[in-house]
Motif scaffolding. Structure first.
Motif, mmCIF file in Angstrom:
data_model
loop_
_atom_site.group_PDB
_atom_site.id
_atom_site.type_symbol
_atom_site.label_atom_id
_atom_site.label_comp_id
_atom_site.label_asym_id
_atom_site.label_seq_id
_atom_site.Cartn_x
_atom_site.Cartn_y
_atom_site.Cartn_z
ATOM 1 N N GLU A 50 0.823 -1.387 -0.042
ATOM 2 C CA GLU A 50 0.114 -0.008 -0.087
ATOM 3 C C GLU A 50 0.998 1.274 -0.166
ATOM 4 O O GLU A 50 0.812 2.316 -0.860
ATOM 5 C CB GLU A 50 -0.777 0.154 1.199
ATOM 6 N N LEU A 51 1.898 1.354 0.813
ATOM 7 C CA LEU A 51 2.739 2.389 0.624
ATOM 8 C C LEU A 51 3.503 2.659 -0.528
ATOM 9 O O LEU A 51 3.692 3.736 -1.052
ATOM 10 C CB LEU A 51 3.692 2.194 1.967
ATOM 11 N N ALA A 52 3.940 1.471 -1.052
ATOM 12 C CA ALA A 52 4.606 1.733 -2.444
ATOM 13 C C ALA A 52 3.560 2.126 -3.521
ATOM 14 O O ALA A 52 4.169 2.930 -4.431
ATOM 15 C CB ALA A 52 4.959 0.242 -3.082
ATOM 16 N N TYR A 53 2.385 1.613 -3.421
ATOM 17 C CA TYR A 53 1.275 2.376 -4.308
ATOM 18 C C TYR A 53 0.967 3.843 -4.260
ATOM 19 O O TYR A 53 1.254 4.648 -4.838
ATOM 20 C CB TYR A 53 -0.021 1.495 -4.185
ATOM 21 N N PHE A 54 1.054 4.266 -2.955
ATOM 22 C CA PHE A 54 0.846 5.716 -2.368
ATOM 23 C C PHE A 54 2.155 6.423 -3.174
ATOM 24 O O PHE A 54 1.840 7.520 -3.648
ATOM 25 C CB PHE A 54 0.802 5.870 -0.994
ATOM 26 N N ARG A 55 3.217 5.810 -2.906
ATOM 27 C CA ARG A 55 4.410 6.581 -3.588
ATOM 28 C C ARG A 55 4.362 6.767 -4.963
ATOM 29 O O ARG A 55 4.733 7.615 -5.638
ATOM 30 C CB ARG A 55 5.723 5.916 -3.131
ATOM 31 N N GLN A 56 3.886 5.517 -5.650
ATOM 32 C CA GLN A 56 3.887 5.413 -7.112
ATOM 33 C C GLN A 56 3.255 6.502 -7.580
ATOM 34 O O GLN A 56 3.263 7.264 -8.725
ATOM 35 C CB GLN A 56 3.514 4.002 -7.517
ATOM 36 N N ILE A 57 1.731 6.762 -7.019
ATOM 37 C CA ILE A 57 0.814 7.650 -7.588
ATOM 38 C C ILE A 57 0.961 9.017 -7.289
ATOM 39 O O ILE A 57 0.207 10.010 -7.205
ATOM 40 C CB ILE A 57 -0.540 7.229 -7.448
ATOM 41 N N GLY A 58 2.041 9.282 -6.047
ATOM 42 C CA GLY A 58 2.317 10.652 -5.679
ATOM 43 C C GLY A 58 0.896 11.147 -4.662
ATOM 44 O O GLY A 58 0.681 12.281 -4.569
ATOM 45 N N TYR A 59 0.465 10.354 -3.657
ATOM 46 C CA TYR A 59 -0.598 10.516 -2.850
ATOM 47 C C TYR A 59 -0.122 11.446 -1.978
ATOM 48 O O TYR A 59 0.955 11.422 -1.357
ATOM 49 C CB TYR A 59 -1.052 9.250 -2.119
ATOM 50 N N ASN A 60 -0.920 12.644 -1.867
ATOM 51 C CA ASN A 60 -0.323 13.582 -1.209
ATOM 52 C C ASN A 60 -1.065 14.059 0.263
ATOM 53 O O ASN A 60 -0.992 14.928 0.916
ATOM 54 C CB ASN A 60 -0.684 14.941 -1.746
ATOM 55 N N ASN A 61 -1.661 13.017 0.808
ATOM 56 C CA ASN A 61 -2.304 12.783 2.085
ATOM 57 C C ASN A 61 -1.261 12.384 2.989
ATOM 58 O O ASN A 61 -0.883 11.181 3.530
ATOM 59 C CB ASN A 61 -3.558 11.801 2.462
ATOM 60 N N ARG A 62 -0.358 13.183 3.565
ATOM 61 C CA ARG A 62 0.631 13.229 4.237
ATOM 62 C C ARG A 62 0.488 12.603 5.849
ATOM 63 O O ARG A 62 1.503 12.266 6.433
ATOM 64 C CB ARG A 62 1.474 14.460 4.252
ATOM 65 N N GLU A 63 -0.689 12.808 6.333
ATOM 66 C CA GLU A 63 -0.946 12.423 7.829
ATOM 67 C C GLU A 63 -2.222 11.393 7.755
ATOM 68 O O GLU A 63 -3.081 11.795 6.913
ATOM 69 C CB GLU A 63 -1.201 13.611 8.693
ATOM 70 N N VAL A 64 -2.045 10.490 8.665
ATOM 71 C CA VAL A 64 -3.150 9.385 8.615
ATOM 72 C C VAL A 64 -3.528 9.345 10.022
ATOM 73 O O VAL A 64 -2.514 9.158 11.102
ATOM 74 C CB VAL A 64 -2.388 7.979 7.911
ATOM 75 N N THR A 65 -4.664 8.770 10.048
ATOM 76 C CA THR A 65 -5.081 8.508 11.623
ATOM 77 C C THR A 65 -5.185 7.013 11.733
ATOM 78 O O THR A 65 -5.924 6.451 10.637
ATOM 79 C CB THR A 65 -6.511 9.004 11.833
#
Length: 438
Positions: free
Chosen positions: A418-433
């Protein structure tokens, strides 16, 4: 065309009554000039105006007109948007603690209902349309396969149309669900107008929620719940759990008048806009036939959604509904005049070099589920930077655009893929609950 609720409100205001009841403006004064004219119709539950949660006229008459128009047994007006409707519908159709087959890309209100009712979700993934870069519609076979695998599931909840306008075959899916002894709930928040285009989009569903305010000339938060085979008294009692005991009568009146307008002078307006939408789809790269689409949802294909939308808004004062990495979504309705549509087309003609296919990636396989939605919703939580969440259990939805499908749902573990996918698409939600560590 009759407008029983609107007429009752106007009749009460015309008598110039001394209002020693709520609201506090007494029908006379609101300090915001743009809202001042609404004060006359903004009343409370009195004999002549009815009660939203009781079977009293004129609300009863106004709801019956909507039910007849939509081919449903009962209609419940809602002043809390489709969120209120989704909570009500799932409460009506799902015993607490039961299993429910849920559209993986459902609205967050559905995830909240799962937590409130302690439901056990079995997710129904949408097929990925690689050439279009979006999640596709459901087929009846998708639903049948899941119900055959787990006969304990007695409620199905899906979204149709999607934000991009893709439609599932609700009548056929309803047939499959009923053959398995279940009930079908449809989140049709973006489809309140389909019936006025002559589309029988929701036939057979047990509960359908639509947001009038999204695509009809109705006020914000105006929505409707249509039910079949469910006791209307139970619908009213359940809606009262999730709705305010002081509903807005101007919102309710706008539901009454929206239907009347679309059955009268506005009858041909949606047809006109559907024809213009079809022309835009032919003119520019977009989602189009043979996909099963809302005839007035225009989803433009672009190379960079945020950049394209930024130019529309800052340079042209044109504000679309949303964008993702490869699409910009425009909601066209019967209230869009020819001048507005001409202007949109003219502006888009000057931006064609920025249009075309991009390559949005489908989400990875479903993560490990650790907590139930209810456990995740009410767990002690902390906020962490996304890059520090590997192995932690999410208490919210992580749903980047594209594709708008949660990569991680509440109660699921955030892993390496999941983290690799977020990096690949440039996900910009930097903080997560995430759930706090014990």
């Amino acid at each position: 065309m009759p407008t029983p609720l609107y007429d009752a409100l106007r009749g009460y205001a015309a008598k110039a009554p001394l209002r020693f009841h709520m609201p506090g403006h007494k029908g006379a004064f609101l300090p915001c000039p743009e809202l001042a004219s609404l004060a006359r119709l903004d009343v409370t539950e009195i004999p002549s105006t009815g009660n939203l949660y009781e079977d009293l006229s004129p609300i009863r008459e106004a709801q019956a007109l909507w039910a007849r128009r939509m081919g449903a047994e009962y209609c419940q007006f809602l002043t809390g948007g489709s969120t209120m409707g989704i909570h009500t519908a799932l409460t009506l159709c799902c015993p607490p603690g039961s299993r429910v087959l849920v559209d993986r890309s459902c609205h967050r209100s559905t995830f909240h209902a799962l937590a409130l009712l302690d439901l056990d979700p079995i997710f129904l993934p949408r097929s990925w349309l690689a050439e279009e870069g979006v999640a596709g519609p459901f087929s009846p076979l998708d639903v049948k396969k899941m119900l055959d695998q787990d006969p304990t599931i007695k409620t199905v909840c899906i979204t149709s149309p999607t934000y991009c306008g893709l439609l599932s075959d609700i009548p056929a899916i309803a047939g499959v669900v009923h053959a398995h002894g279940g009930k079908l709930v449809v989140d049709g928040a973006h489809g309140a107008h389909l019936q006025f285009l002559g589309m029988d989009a929701y036939r057979g569903a047990d509960a359908v929620v639509v947001s009038a305010h999204k695509t009809l000339p109705a006020m914000g938060q105006a929505a409707l719940l249509f039910t079949n085979g469910i006791d209307p008294g139970q619908v009213r009692r359940t809606a009262a759990i999730y709705g305010t005991s002081s509903p807005s009568y101007p919102i309710l009146a706008s539901l009454d008048t929206a239907r009347e307008w679309l059955e009268g002078p506005g009858a041909g307006e949606y047809g006109r806009v559907a024809r213009r939408t079809a022309a835009l789809r032919c003119r520019f790269p977009s989602l189009c036939s043979p996909l099963p689409l809302d005839p007035t949802r225009f989803t433009l294909k672009v190379k960079n959604g945020p950049a394209f939308t930024g130019q529309l808004e800052s340079r042209c004062n044109i504000w679309p509904e949303m964008e993702d990495g490869g699409h910009v979504v425009f909601i066209l309705t019967a209230c869009d005049g020819e001048e507005a549509l001409d202007r949109l087309e003219s502006v888009l003609e000057g931006m064609e070099e920025q249009m075309g296919d991009s390559a949005p990636l489908p989400p990875p396989p479903l993560p490990e589920r650790v907590l139930s939605p209810r456990q995740a919703q009410f767990a002690p939580a902390e906020v962490l930077p996304l890059e520090r969440t590997e192995g932690r259990v999410c208490t919210c939805q992580l749903a980047p655009y594209p594709p708008g499908v949660p990569v991680v749902a509440p109660g699921e573990r955030i892993g390496k893929k999941e983290l690799a996918y977020f990096r690949q698409i440039g996900y910009n939600n930097r903080e997560v609950t995430v759930a706090a560590m014990p």
